[in-house]
Design a protein around this motif. Structure first.
Motif, mmCIF file in Angstrom:
data_model
loop_
_atom_site.group_PDB
_atom_site.id
_atom_site.type_symbol
_atom_site.label_atom_id
_atom_site.label_comp_id
_atom_site.label_asym_id
_atom_site.label_seq_id
_atom_site.Cartn_x
_atom_site.Cartn_y
_atom_site.Cartn_z
ATOM 1 N N GLY A 65 0.796 -1.104 0.103
ATOM 2 C CA GLY A 65 -0.050 0.064 0.067
ATOM 3 C C GLY A 65 0.861 1.403 -0.141
ATOM 4 O O GLY A 65 2.209 1.346 0.560
ATOM 5 N N VAL A 66 0.289 2.182 -0.801
ATOM 6 C CA VAL A 66 1.164 3.299 -0.905
ATOM 7 C C VAL A 66 0.271 4.618 -0.407
ATOM 8 O O VAL A 66 -0.930 4.484 -0.662
ATOM 9 C CB VAL A 66 1.768 3.948 -2.195
ATOM 10 C CG1 VAL A 66 3.033 2.948 -2.302
ATOM 11 C CG2 VAL A 66 0.740 3.773 -3.386
ATOM 12 N N ILE A 67 0.481 5.396 0.719
ATOM 13 C CA ILE A 67 -0.302 6.525 1.289
ATOM 14 C C ILE A 67 -0.032 7.553 0.087
ATOM 15 O O ILE A 67 1.162 8.010 -0.066
ATOM 16 C CB ILE A 67 0.247 6.741 2.500
ATOM 17 C CG1 ILE A 67 -0.040 5.486 3.377
ATOM 18 C CG2 ILE A 67 -0.761 7.816 3.246
ATOM 19 C CD1 ILE A 67 0.581 5.537 4.722
ATOM 20 N N VAL A 68 -1.138 8.165 -0.207
ATOM 21 C CA VAL A 68 -1.212 9.509 -1.092
ATOM 22 C C VAL A 68 -2.002 10.384 -0.628
ATOM 23 O O VAL A 68 -2.963 10.213 0.209
ATOM 24 C CB VAL A 68 -1.278 9.039 -2.483
ATOM 25 C CG1 VAL A 68 -0.478 8.000 -3.021
ATOM 26 C CG2 VAL A 68 -2.781 8.836 -2.720
ATOM 27 N N ASP A 69 -1.690 11.694 -0.804
ATOM 28 C CA ASP A 69 -2.517 12.987 -0.593
ATOM 29 C C ASP A 69 -3.868 12.778 -0.907
ATOM 30 O O ASP A 69 -4.912 13.040 -0.259
ATOM 31 C CB ASP A 69 -1.825 14.184 -0.812
ATOM 32 C CG ASP A 69 -0.825 14.348 0.046
ATOM 33 O OD1 ASP A 69 -0.062 13.685 0.830
ATOM 34 O OD2 ASP A 69 0.038 15.346 -0.502
ATOM 35 N N GLU A 70 -4.066 12.370 -2.189
ATOM 36 C CA GLU A 70 -5.172 12.485 -3.014
ATOM 37 C C GLU A 70 -5.023 11.903 -4.534
ATOM 38 O O GLU A 70 -4.301 12.207 -5.096
ATOM 39 C CB GLU A 70 -5.941 14.156 -2.845
ATOM 40 C CG GLU A 70 -7.134 14.158 -3.787
ATOM 41 C CD GLU A 70 -7.525 15.524 -4.072
ATOM 42 O OE1 GLU A 70 -8.532 16.084 -4.369
ATOM 43 O OE2 GLU A 70 -6.672 16.332 -3.593
ATOM 44 N N VAL A 71 -6.169 10.974 -4.379
ATOM 45 C CA VAL A 71 -6.150 10.366 -5.840
ATOM 46 C C VAL A 71 -6.702 11.202 -7.037
ATOM 47 O O VAL A 71 -7.849 11.993 -6.395
ATOM 48 C CB VAL A 71 -7.117 8.983 -5.701
ATOM 49 C CG1 VAL A 71 -7.132 8.641 -7.477
ATOM 50 C CG2 VAL A 71 -6.411 8.032 -4.983
#
Length: 161
Positions: free
Chosen positions: A93-99
């Motif tokens: 899993g990668v944590i991103v600010d916003e898709v």
């Protein structure tokens, strides 16, 4: 992955924001997008490794893209999410600010990253020029391999399912 599914995903990227910049992952590597959830901390891993989650009975390591790219930390908010990525036999899993969106990119819109030695550019596969925006496409091999193999995080081999 069957050939039809593979060919239908070719040239398509899931784009997302990290610290105000637009990044992309080849859609063929993306399994799903899930909302953030508590992670179990792992000892002796880099600071950008948030830990692991239990995703429907599978243990999945999760890393914070911001911290991996040496950007300032940010608390999760309602737009923060985990992108679950398939890489070789792993799910991570990668944590991103916003898709942002799924976009199609033609070969003529792609170019080599200009400065491979910069912190985020050493992880890039290509740069996509979409006219009104530029997308930094991550290379899964460069981005995940050192962490998944060298640091001992070896989730069990997982079948498509």
């Amino acid at each position: 992955m069957n050939e039809y599914k593979k060919s239908s995903l070719e040239g398509r990227y899931l784009t997302f924001y990290v610290d105000g910049e637009l990044y992309g992952l080849e859609l063929s590597h993306v399994i799903e997008i899930v909302s953030t959830q508590p992670t179990a901390h792992l000892p002796h891993v880099p600071a950008y490794m948030r830990g692991v989650i239990n995703l429907r009975g599978r243990i999945v390591p999760v890393l914070d893209v911001r911290l991996k790219l040496k950007k300032p930390a940010k608390a999760d908010d309602e737009k923060t999410c985990f992108i679950i990525v398939a890489y070789n036999d792993f799910r991570v899993g990668v944590i991103v600010d916003e898709v942002a969106e799924v976009c199609s990119v033609a070969d003529h819109q792609l170019s080599e990253p200009p400065l491979q030695q910069l912190s985020d550019e050493k992880y890039l596969q290509s740069i996509a020029d979409l006219g009104d925006r530029v997308v930094r496409n991550l290379d899964c091999e460069r981005f995940f391999a050192a962490d998944l193999y060298a640091d001992g995080i070896r989730p069990a081999s997982q079948e498509e399912g």
